[in-house]
Enzyme design. Structure first.
Site, PDB file in Angstrom:
ATOM      1  N   ASN A 174      22.143   2.391 -13.807  1.00 47.36           N
ATOM      2  CA  ASN A 174      21.461   3.688 -13.679  1.00 47.36           C
ATOM      3  C   ASN A 174      21.189   4.055 -12.226  1.00 47.36           C
ATOM      4  O   ASN A 174      21.072   5.240 -11.885  1.00 47.36           O
ATOM      5  CB  ASN A 174      20.112   3.672 -14.396  1.00 47.36           C
ATOM      6  CG  ASN A 174      20.192   3.346 -15.882  1.00 47.36           C
ATOM      7  OD1 ASN A 174      19.278   2.748 -16.433  1.00 47.36           O
ATOM      8  ND2 ASN A 174      21.285   3.738 -16.530  1.00 47.36           N
ATOM      9  N   ASP A 183      21.563  13.777 -23.219  1.00 47.02           N
ATOM     10  CA  ASP A 183      22.994  13.484 -23.069  1.00 47.02           C
ATOM     11  C   ASP A 183      23.721  13.429 -24.403  1.00 47.02           C
ATOM     12  O   ASP A 183      24.800  12.839 -24.505  1.00 47.02           O
ATOM     13  CB  ASP A 183      23.188  12.162 -22.310  1.00 47.02           C
ATOM     14  CG  ASP A 183      22.521  10.975 -23.009  1.00 47.02           C
ATOM     15  OD1 ASP A 183      21.946  11.164 -24.101  1.00 47.02           O
ATOM     16  OD2 ASP A 183      22.563   9.869 -22.443  1.00 47.02           O
ATOM     17  N   CYS A 206      28.629   9.917 -19.878  1.00 49.47           N
ATOM     18  CA  CYS A 206      28.811   9.440 -18.499  1.00 49.47           C
ATOM     19  C   CYS A 206      29.316   7.999 -18.489  1.00 49.47           C
ATOM     20  O   CYS A 206      30.097   7.611 -17.615  1.00 49.47           O
ATOM     21  CB  CYS A 206      27.491   9.535 -17.732  1.00 49.47           C
ATOM     22  SG  CYS A 206      26.944  11.216 -17.404  1.00 49.47           S
ATOM     23  N   CYS A 257      23.611  34.010 -35.354  1.00 52.17           N
ATOM     24  CA  CYS A 257      23.156  32.644 -35.071  1.00 52.17           C
ATOM     25  C   CYS A 257      22.262  32.154 -36.210  1.00 52.17           C
ATOM     26  O   CYS A 257      21.350  32.879 -36.635  1.00 52.17           O
ATOM     27  CB  CYS A 257      22.388  32.605 -33.755  1.00 52.17           C
ATOM     28  SG  CYS A 257      21.658  30.987 -33.378  1.00 52.17           S
TER      29      CYS A 257
END
Length: 378
Positions: free
Chosen positions: A190, A251, A309, A366
């Site tokens: 990290n 994420d 990532c 939506c």
């Protein structure tokens, strides 16, 4: 023969219009659109002022009037302690082209003595006046804005790549309460990008590590730690704490949809950021002001098109750029200044060093924020 001060004051008062305190009070209470400009010094302002007044010290009036008072047709009333500085201020504004300027006579001291409404500004300590001095010099922030920041509440989702720079700059800016949500621990991998942590924190909870860093940076900040991942089971408990804005440093798509739905239903703006290898993007989803996350991404992309990532890699400095932009958006929202990225997606290509902006539109179909929502529960 040279003019005396009395001569000059008499000329100035003859050239301007004056308003009595009684008339001014009646006009303000009736809802008339009047901009009340208090031209006293900072130490006088801190002792109290008329509610709704804006503060431009007499010595800064010529320099700041253009940005603080952009409408030269607006009704403006200047006020000082006794009606003298405000008279000179009114004359200066007239000379600068303002067409509807009056001076309150006599001034704030008499206003206060008559028991008319006053308010006490936020009481800064000497240490705070020094720490935030660069903010206080900005007319768009000033003492009122800094007080908003110190009383502000920002929730950070993730204490990783995006959450780290956002947390540092929000804390440095003096946001009074910062919530940190993250159920992970610090890993050596990290540290290439997650600047909230250090080698001595490896294995430690990210929220506790982040809390230590923030408190060391700015003791004014109260950090509320949520050492857990955001889920359907805890989202109400975490979100129902009067947050002014949420900064999304998540994420994964599933949790982003959860955040979107909860924030729409609870009417909390979300500053969204995401990164991928050398690229990043930022936008602000503000319920009833523009589109939501589901308008942008009705469905999550296939996993092979959106690797993490850990799978695809990321340039270490990229989260710093995107997280800082997110912090900027959050500060603007707390301050109620500027134009947030509502209905606009800002994309950053670090290799080409290019920014591009794309318009986003609310989808009337939506399932969450549309005209006829079909998703009404987690």
């Amino acid at each position: 023969m040279a003019k005396t001060y009395a001569d000059l004051l008499q000329e100035v008062k003859a050239a301007i219009r004056q308003v009595s305190l009684e008339d001014l009070k009646e006009r303000l209470e009736s809802g008339e659109e009047v901009i009340l400009v208090d031209v006293r010094e900072k130490d006088e302002w801190r002792q109290g002022h008329v509610p709704g007044a804006i503060h431009i010290p007499r010595g800064f009036l010529e320099m700041q009037s253009g940005s603080r008072l952009p409408d030269k047709e607006a009704k403006i009333v200047t006020m000082c302690a006794a009606g003298i500085r405000s008279a000179f201020a009114a004359k200066v504004l007239q000379d600068l082209g303002y067409r509807n300027v009056e001076s309150a006579n006599p001034g704030f001291n008499q206003w206060k003595d008559q028991g008319f409404p006053t308010t006490q500004p936020f009481a800064f300590t000497d240490a705070q006046l020094n720490r935030y001095s660069r903010h206080l010099l900005l007319p768009e922030v000033g003492e009122q804005g800094q007080a908003k920041l110190l009383q502000g509440r920002v929730l950070l989702l993730g204490a990783g790549g995006l959450g780290s720079p956002a947390a540092l700059y929000l804390a440095a800016a003096g946001v009074g309460t910062i919530g940190l949500v993250d159920g992970d621990t610090v890993d050596e991998s990290n540290l290439q990008r997650q600047v909230l942590h250090g080698l001595d924190r490896v294995g430690e909870s990210k929220v506790e590590s982040g809390k230590r860093t923030i408190e060391n940076l700015n003791p004014d900040v109260n950090v509320i730690s949520f050492n857990e991942r955001l889920t359907r089971q805890n989202v109400d408990r975490i979100f129902d704490q009067d947050w002014d804005v949420i900064v999304d440093g998540l994420d994964n798509f599933a949790t982003r949809y959860l955040v979107n739905d909860a924030s729409v239903w609870k009417d909390i703006p979300v500053v969204h950021g995401s990164i991928f290898r050398f690229d990043g993007q930022v936008t602000t989803f503000w319920p009833r002001h523009g589109p939501c996350y589901r308008c942008l991404y009705p469905e999550p992309p296939p996993p092979h098109l959106a690797p993490s990532c850990a799978e695809a890699g990321v340039l270490g400095v990229l989260p710093g750029a995107i997280g800082t932009l997110q912090a900027t958006e959050a500060v603007k929202i707390v301050l109620e200044r500027g134009d947030p990225l509502v209905g606009r997606l800002l994309q950053y290509d670090s290799l080409q060093m290019q920014f591009r902006t794309f318009k986003l539109r609310r989808n009337k179909e939506c399932p969450v924020c549309g005209d006829h929502p079909t998703i009404t529960d987690y």
